[in-house]
Design an enzyme around this catalytic site. Structure first.
Site, PDB file in Angstrom:
ATOM      1  N   HIS A 159      83.166  56.338 -84.922  1.00  0.00           N
ATOM      2  CA  HIS A 159      83.428  57.773 -84.773  1.00  0.00           C
ATOM      3  C   HIS A 159      84.394  58.087 -83.626  1.00  0.00           C
ATOM      4  O   HIS A 159      84.181  59.012 -82.837  1.00  0.00           O
ATOM      5  CB  HIS A 159      82.110  58.535 -84.609  1.00  0.00           C
ATOM      6  CG  HIS A 159      81.193  58.411 -85.789  1.00  0.00           C
ATOM      7  ND1 HIS A 159      81.663  58.250 -87.073  1.00  0.00           N
ATOM      8  CD2 HIS A 159      79.826  58.394 -85.891  1.00  0.00           C
ATOM      9  CE1 HIS A 159      80.625  58.161 -87.905  1.00  0.00           C
ATOM     10  NE2 HIS A 159      79.511  58.236 -87.227  1.00  0.00           N
TER      11      HIS A 159
ATOM     12  N   HIS B 257      79.766  65.400 -89.908  1.00  0.00           N
ATOM     13  CA  HIS B 257      78.593  64.524 -89.875  1.00  0.00           C
ATOM     14  C   HIS B 257      77.282  65.313 -90.010  1.00  0.00           C
ATOM     15  O   HIS B 257      76.273  64.953 -89.399  1.00  0.00           O
ATOM     16  CB  HIS B 257      78.613  63.712 -88.574  1.00  0.00           C
ATOM     17  CG  HIS B 257      77.879  62.422 -88.643  1.00  0.00           C
ATOM     18  ND1 HIS B 257      76.521  62.347 -88.881  1.00  0.00           N
ATOM     19  CD2 HIS B 257      78.307  61.146 -88.507  1.00  0.00           C
ATOM     20  CE1 HIS B 257      76.152  61.076 -88.865  1.00  0.00           C
ATOM     21  NE2 HIS B 257      77.213  60.316 -88.650  1.00  0.00           N
TER      22      HIS B 257
ATOM     23  N   GLU C 204      79.249  62.118 -95.713  1.00  0.00           N
ATOM     24  CA  GLU C 204      80.456  62.229 -94.884  1.00  0.00           C
ATOM     25  C   GLU C 204      81.650  61.869 -95.754  1.00  0.00           C
ATOM     26  O   GLU C 204      81.911  60.697 -96.001  1.00  0.00           O
ATOM     27  CB  GLU C 204      80.349  61.272 -93.693  1.00  0.00           C
ATOM     28  CG  GLU C 204      79.147  61.510 -92.812  1.00  0.00           C
ATOM     29  CD  GLU C 204      78.770  60.262 -92.003  1.00  0.00           C
ATOM     30  OE1 GLU C 204      79.561  59.858 -91.145  1.00  0.00           O
ATOM     31  OE2 GLU C 204      77.695  59.698 -92.253  1.00  0.00           O
TER      32      GLU C 204
END
Ligand code: GLA
Length: 344
Positions: free
Chosen positions: A102, A171, A308
């Site tokens: 991420h 997310h 996602e």
């Protein structure tokens, strides 16, 4: 708009409430988070269906489980945090075992974005400087949330001043039972994906696109999420549940169905469409009770699921995967919609 609170350095954080029909959504400028979604069940009973915290302070804690965050510059994993672009090797600080996750330890979820109200919603903008978390190029990213009827639409766009890579997603963790009503294992899901990207022990794709047929990852017909989650399957064991990138059927770049999740008891239904090539279906396997969310509920394993929508993990190291490169003079665009309805 209201000011929800302030970050440690005193920056004010605006929060916005979008309402339309019966759905109410809140989004905030810190990390461009989706903070809450309230949606009715088949009897009109409202509930929060996205996990979240009561206070800004809880979102500021590090680490946190990215509840509703926009993740970037590169959502999901890059093997060893390394990739080569135009003959130069870049190193992203690793933050997930040996890999970068991420966007590295200080991703886009940890900044206060600029915000601007637009018809039906709000657009957030974040400028990531050249070299931020090791990535090349100044990247200007826009994330626009709009609510029309029961559909929450997220439009992403980005430009750069040097060749770079990017992968932006949201997310959010959803629970159609309600965010304080236990796990998501009873929900029924269908995924529009014939294939997935198998992973190694670090959840890095092996490079293969494997058929879901004959595995617990086969959601081509609606299946109960919990029905096969403990199956003796090598991939499921590596991930401790579902945590896989599915290859969305159809043509990337066109808005097409990716997933449908239904709560068989209360009738709530979530439909996800995207222009992205993939979707990471994650069942909150790492939620371990550390975090207490809204309604004083401890978030434990499987209390939410994420869908996602994204480019495939580790694409910068996988020339065969759809490209995540962005060049100056080009604009990256993607769109994902989440529609909240009911089945009778
Ligand atoms: C993504 C990843 C998971 C996990 C979560 C955050 O869904 O695929 O493995 O890292 O983010 O906890």
């Amino acid at each position: 708009m209201a000011i929800w609170g302030h970050t440690a350095d005193g920056t004010a954080v605006p929060i916005y409430t979008l309402t339309s029909g019966q759905v109410e959504v809140r989004v905030m400028a810190y990390g461009a988070h989706l903070v809450s979604v309230r949606a009715p069940d088949r009897n009109g009973k409202m509930a929060d269906v996205a996990l979240g915290f009561d206070k800004l302070d809880d979102y500021l804690k590090v680490p946190n489980p990215y509840l509703g965050a926009i993740v970037g510059r590169y959502g999901n994993r890059i093997a060893r945090g390394q990739f080569t672009l135009d003959g130069k090797t870049y190193q992203i600080p690793v933050n997930n075992g040996p890999n970068a996750l991420h966007g590295g330890p200080k991703g886009f979820d940890r900044y206060v974005w600029q915000s601007q109200e637009v018809p039906g919603g709000v657009e957030f903008t974040h400028v990531s400087p050249d070299g931020d978390m090791g990535f090349p190029g100044t990247l200007t990213a826009h994330v626009k949330y709009t609510l029309t009827g029961n559909t929450l639409r997220i439009d992403y766009s980005a430009t750069t001043d040097r060749d770079t890579v990017l992968n932006l997603t949201n997310h959010a963790y959803f629970n159609l039972n309600g965010d304080d009503q236990g796990t998501i294992l009873n929900l029924k899901m269908q995924l529009d994906a014939d294939k997935f990207t198998p992973v190694d022990a670090g959840l890095i794709p092996t490079g293969e696109l494997a058929p879901v047929a004959g595995t617990p990852l086969d959601f081509r017909k609606p299946e109960i999420i919990g029905a096969r989650i403990d199956d003796n399957n090598e991939q499921m064991k590596l991930a401790g549940g579902y945590d896989f990138n599915f290859v969305v059927n159809g043509t990337p770049g066109t808005l097409r169905p990716a997933a449908t999740v239904v709560d068989p008891e209360n009738g709530r239904k979530l439909t996800v469409e995207t222009t992205q090539p993939g979707v990471q279906f994650y069942t909150g396997n790492f939620l371990d009770g550390t975090f207490t969310g809204r309604h004083g509920v401890q978030y434990t394993k499987h209390m939410g699921f994420c869908l996602e929508t994204q480019h495939f993990p580790d694409s910068p190291n996988r020339p065969d995967f759809p490209s995540t490169e962005l060049k100056p003079g080009h604009t990256f665009h993607s769109t994902t919609t989440f529609t909240f309805s009911v089945v009778k």
